[in-house]
Design a protein around this motif. Structure first.
Motif, PDB file in Angstrom:
ATOM      1  N   LEU A 125       0.830  -1.202   0.000  1.00 48.51           N
ATOM      2  CA  LEU A 125       0.000   0.000   0.000  1.00 48.51           C
ATOM      3  C   LEU A 125       0.870   1.260   0.000  1.00 48.51           C
ATOM      4  CD1 LEU A 125      -2.987   0.853   0.102  1.00 48.51           C
ATOM      5  CD2 LEU A 125      -2.729   1.012   2.569  1.00 48.51           C
ATOM      6  N   LEU A 126       1.910   1.266   0.808  1.00 55.82           N
ATOM      7  CA  LEU A 126       2.828   2.404   0.831  1.00 55.82           C
ATOM      8  C   LEU A 126       3.580   2.519  -0.494  1.00 55.82           C
ATOM      9  CD1 LEU A 126       4.079   4.708   2.457  1.00 55.82           C
ATOM     10  CD2 LEU A 126       5.779   3.087   3.287  1.00 55.82           C
ATOM     11  N   PHE A 127       4.021   1.400  -1.031  1.00 54.82           N
ATOM     12  CA  PHE A 127       4.698   1.420  -2.326  1.00 54.82           C
ATOM     13  C   PHE A 127       3.791   1.963  -3.422  1.00 54.82           C
ATOM     14  CE2 PHE A 127       5.511  -0.711  -6.379  1.00 54.82           C
ATOM     15  CZ  PHE A 127       6.782  -0.230  -6.640  1.00 54.82           C
ATOM     16  N   PHE A 128       2.543   1.532  -3.437  1.00 59.07           N
ATOM     17  CA  PHE A 128       1.591   1.970  -4.452  1.00 59.07           C
ATOM     18  C   PHE A 128       1.305   3.465  -4.339  1.00 59.07           C
ATOM     19  CE2 PHE A 128      -2.838   2.400  -6.026  1.00 59.07           C
ATOM     20  CZ  PHE A 128      -2.591   2.076  -7.339  1.00 59.07           C
ATOM     21  N   SER A 129       1.202   3.974  -3.117  1.00 59.25           N
ATOM     22  CA  SER A 129       0.944   5.401  -2.946  1.00 59.25           C
ATOM     23  C   SER A 129       2.139   6.240  -3.403  1.00 59.25           C
ATOM     24  CB  SER A 129       0.594   5.711  -1.488  1.00 59.25           C
ATOM     25  OG  SER A 129       1.679   5.429  -0.641  1.00 59.25           O
ATOM     26  N   LEU A 130       3.347   5.794  -3.101  1.00 53.83           N
ATOM     27  CA  LEU A 130       4.537   6.505  -3.582  1.00 53.83           C
ATOM     28  C   LEU A 130       4.657   6.413  -5.103  1.00 53.83           C
ATOM     29  CD1 LEU A 130       7.115   5.503  -0.854  1.00 53.83           C
ATOM     30  CD2 LEU A 130       6.093   7.743  -1.219  1.00 53.83           C
ATOM     31  N   PHE A 131       4.301   5.269  -5.651  1.00 53.70           N
ATOM     32  CA  PHE A 131       4.325   5.098  -7.105  1.00 53.70           C
ATOM     33  C   PHE A 131       3.356   6.054  -7.788  1.00 53.70           C
ATOM     34  CE2 PHE A 131       2.469   3.061 -10.860  1.00 53.70           C
ATOM     35  CZ  PHE A 131       3.595   3.016 -11.666  1.00 53.70           C
ATOM     36  N   LEU A 132       2.148   6.197  -7.235  1.00 55.54           N
ATOM     37  CA  LEU A 132       1.170   7.114  -7.816  1.00 55.54           C
ATOM     38  C   LEU A 132       1.662   8.557  -7.771  1.00 55.54           C
ATOM     39  CD1 LEU A 132      -2.279   5.818  -6.545  1.00 55.54           C
ATOM     40  CD2 LEU A 132      -1.355   5.712  -8.849  1.00 55.54           C
ATOM     41  N   LEU A 133       2.273   8.956  -6.664  1.00 56.77           N
ATOM     42  CA  LEU A 133       2.780  10.317  -6.548  1.00 56.77           C
ATOM     43  C   LEU A 133       3.900  10.574  -7.552  1.00 56.77           C
ATOM     44  CD1 LEU A 133       2.769  13.046  -4.997  1.00 56.77           C
ATOM     45  CD2 LEU A 133       4.628  12.089  -3.657  1.00 56.77           C
ATOM     46  N   LEU A 134       4.853   9.664  -7.641  1.00 63.36           N
ATOM     47  CA  LEU A 134       5.964   9.850  -8.569  1.00 63.36           C
ATOM     48  C   LEU A 134       5.495   9.797 -10.020  1.00 63.36           C
ATOM     49  CD1 LEU A 134       8.743   7.809  -6.791  1.00 63.36           C
ATOM     50  CD2 LEU A 134       8.487  10.285  -6.914  1.00 63.36           C
ATOM     51  N   ASN A 135       4.530   8.962 -10.307  1.00 59.98           N
ATOM     52  CA  ASN A 135       3.978   8.890 -11.652  1.00 59.98           C
ATOM     53  C   ASN A 135       3.266  10.199 -12.003  1.00 59.98           C
ATOM     54  OD1 ASN A 135       3.339   7.809 -14.105  1.00 59.98           O
ATOM     55  ND2 ASN A 135       1.549   6.724 -13.348  1.00 59.98           N
ATOM     56  N   TYR A 136       2.527  10.761 -11.077  1.00 59.26           N
ATOM     57  CA  TYR A 136       1.843  12.032 -11.305  1.00 59.26           C
ATOM     58  C   TYR A 136       2.851  13.168 -11.511  1.00 59.26           C
ATOM     59  CZ  TYR A 136      -0.804  16.252 -10.358  1.00 59.26           C
ATOM     60  OH  TYR A 136      -1.339  17.505 -10.434  1.00 59.26           O
ATOM     61  N   LEU A 137       3.888  13.213 -10.688  1.00 59.71           N
ATOM     62  CA  LEU A 137       4.881  14.270 -10.818  1.00 59.71           C
ATOM     63  C   LEU A 137       5.683  14.148 -12.113  1.00 59.71           C
ATOM     64  CD1 LEU A 137       6.231  14.495  -7.169  1.00 59.71           C
ATOM     65  CD2 LEU A 137       4.669  16.058  -8.327  1.00 59.71           C
ATOM     66  N   ASN A 138       5.874  12.948 -12.589  1.00 62.42           N
ATOM     67  CA  ASN A 138       6.654  12.730 -13.799  1.00 62.42           C
ATOM     68  C   ASN A 138       5.874  13.108 -15.060  1.00 62.42           C
ATOM     69  OD1 ASN A 138       8.885  11.924 -15.282  1.00 62.42           O
ATOM     70  ND2 ASN A 138       8.067   9.864 -15.550  1.00 62.42           N
ATOM     71  N   ASN A 139       4.575  12.927 -15.066  1.00 65.61           N
ATOM     72  CA  ASN A 139       3.776  13.127 -16.269  1.00 65.61           C
ATOM     73  C   ASN A 139       3.103  14.491 -16.348  1.00 65.61           C
ATOM     74  OD1 ASN A 139       4.338  10.607 -17.292  1.00 65.61           O
ATOM     75  ND2 ASN A 139       2.630   9.654 -16.253  1.00 65.61           N
ATOM     76  N   ARG A 140       3.401  15.394 -15.468  1.00 64.21           N
ATOM     77  CA  ARG A 140       2.702  16.687 -15.438  1.00 64.21           C
ATOM     78  C   ARG A 140       2.998  17.548 -16.650  1.00 64.21           C
ATOM     79  NH1 ARG A 140       3.392  19.839 -10.031  1.00 64.21           N
ATOM     80  NH2 ARG A 140       5.497  19.185 -10.433  1.00 64.21           N
ATOM     81  N   LYS A 141       4.271  17.788 -16.943  1.00 61.83           N
ATOM     82  CA  LYS A 141       4.633  18.732 -17.992  1.00 61.83           C
ATOM     83  C   LYS A 141       5.289  18.028 -19.173  1.00 61.83           C
ATOM     84  CE  LYS A 141       5.133  22.516 -14.792  1.00 61.83           C
ATOM     85  NZ  LYS A 141       5.985  23.544 -14.230  1.00 61.83           N
ATOM     86  N   ARG A 142       4.756  16.928 -19.545  1.00 58.45           N
ATOM     87  CA  ARG A 142       5.309  16.163 -20.658  1.00 58.45           C
ATOM     88  C   ARG A 142       4.781  16.726 -21.982  1.00 58.45           C
ATOM     89  NH1 ARG A 142       6.056   9.930 -20.444  1.00 58.45           N
ATOM     90  NH2 ARG A 142       7.413  10.743 -18.866  1.00 58.45           N
ATOM     91  N   PHE A 143       5.669  16.835 -22.956  1.00 57.39           N
ATOM     92  CA  PHE A 143       5.289  17.319 -24.282  1.00 57.39           C
ATOM     93  C   PHE A 143       4.525  16.215 -24.995  1.00 57.39           C
ATOM     94  CE2 PHE A 143       6.366  17.865 -28.810  1.00 57.39           C
ATOM     95  CZ  PHE A 143       5.693  19.065 -29.002  1.00 57.39           C
ATOM     96  N   LYS A 144       3.291  16.483 -25.382  1.00 61.54           N
ATOM     97  CA  LYS A 144       2.445  15.454 -25.964  1.00 61.54           C
ATOM     98  C   LYS A 144       2.460  15.467 -27.490  1.00 61.54           C
ATOM     99  CE  LYS A 144      -0.648  14.913 -22.050  1.00 61.54           C
ATOM    100  NZ  LYS A 144       0.246  14.981 -21.068  1.00 61.54           N
ATOM    101  N   GLY A 145       3.190  16.355 -28.094  1.00 56.54           N
ATOM    102  CA  GLY A 145       3.275  16.389 -29.565  1.00 56.54           C
ATOM    103  C   GLY A 145       2.403  17.469 -30.157  1.00 56.54           C
ATOM    104  N   PHE A 146       2.443  17.532 -31.452  1.00 52.87           N
ATOM    105  CA  PHE A 146       1.700  18.576 -32.158  1.00 52.87           C
ATOM    106  C   PHE A 146       0.343  18.101 -32.574  1.00 52.87           C
ATOM    107  CE2 PHE A 146       6.133  19.813 -32.785  1.00 52.87           C
ATOM    108  CZ  PHE A 146       6.062  21.088 -32.250  1.00 52.87           C
TER     109      PHE A 146
END
Length: 57
Positions: free
Chosen positions: A36-57
């Motif tokens: 449960l702790l691993f999953f919660s940390l995974f969700l946070l890091l996944n959210y922080l990683n995908n925030r400002k990603r360039f999605k293309g034109f």
């Protein structure tokens, strides 16, 4: 909406950490609290990683 999602993630991590402490005190099974702790940390890091990603034109 993004700040609310971030707040829920942080609260989920705090809740998971409290359960992990109970698991370390052998009040709850650790094989339930650790993923449960691993999953919660995974969700946070996944959210922080995908925030400002360039999605293309």
């Amino acid at each position: 909406m993004k700040k609310l999602y971030m707040l829920f993630l942080v609260l989920f991590i705090v809740f998971s950490f409290c359960l992990q402490v109970l698991g370390l005190m052998e009040l709850l099974p650790i094989y339930l609290t650790a993923p449960l702790l691993f999953f919660s940390l995974f969700l946070l890091l996944n959210y922080l990683n995908n925030r400002k990603r360039f999605k293309g034109f």
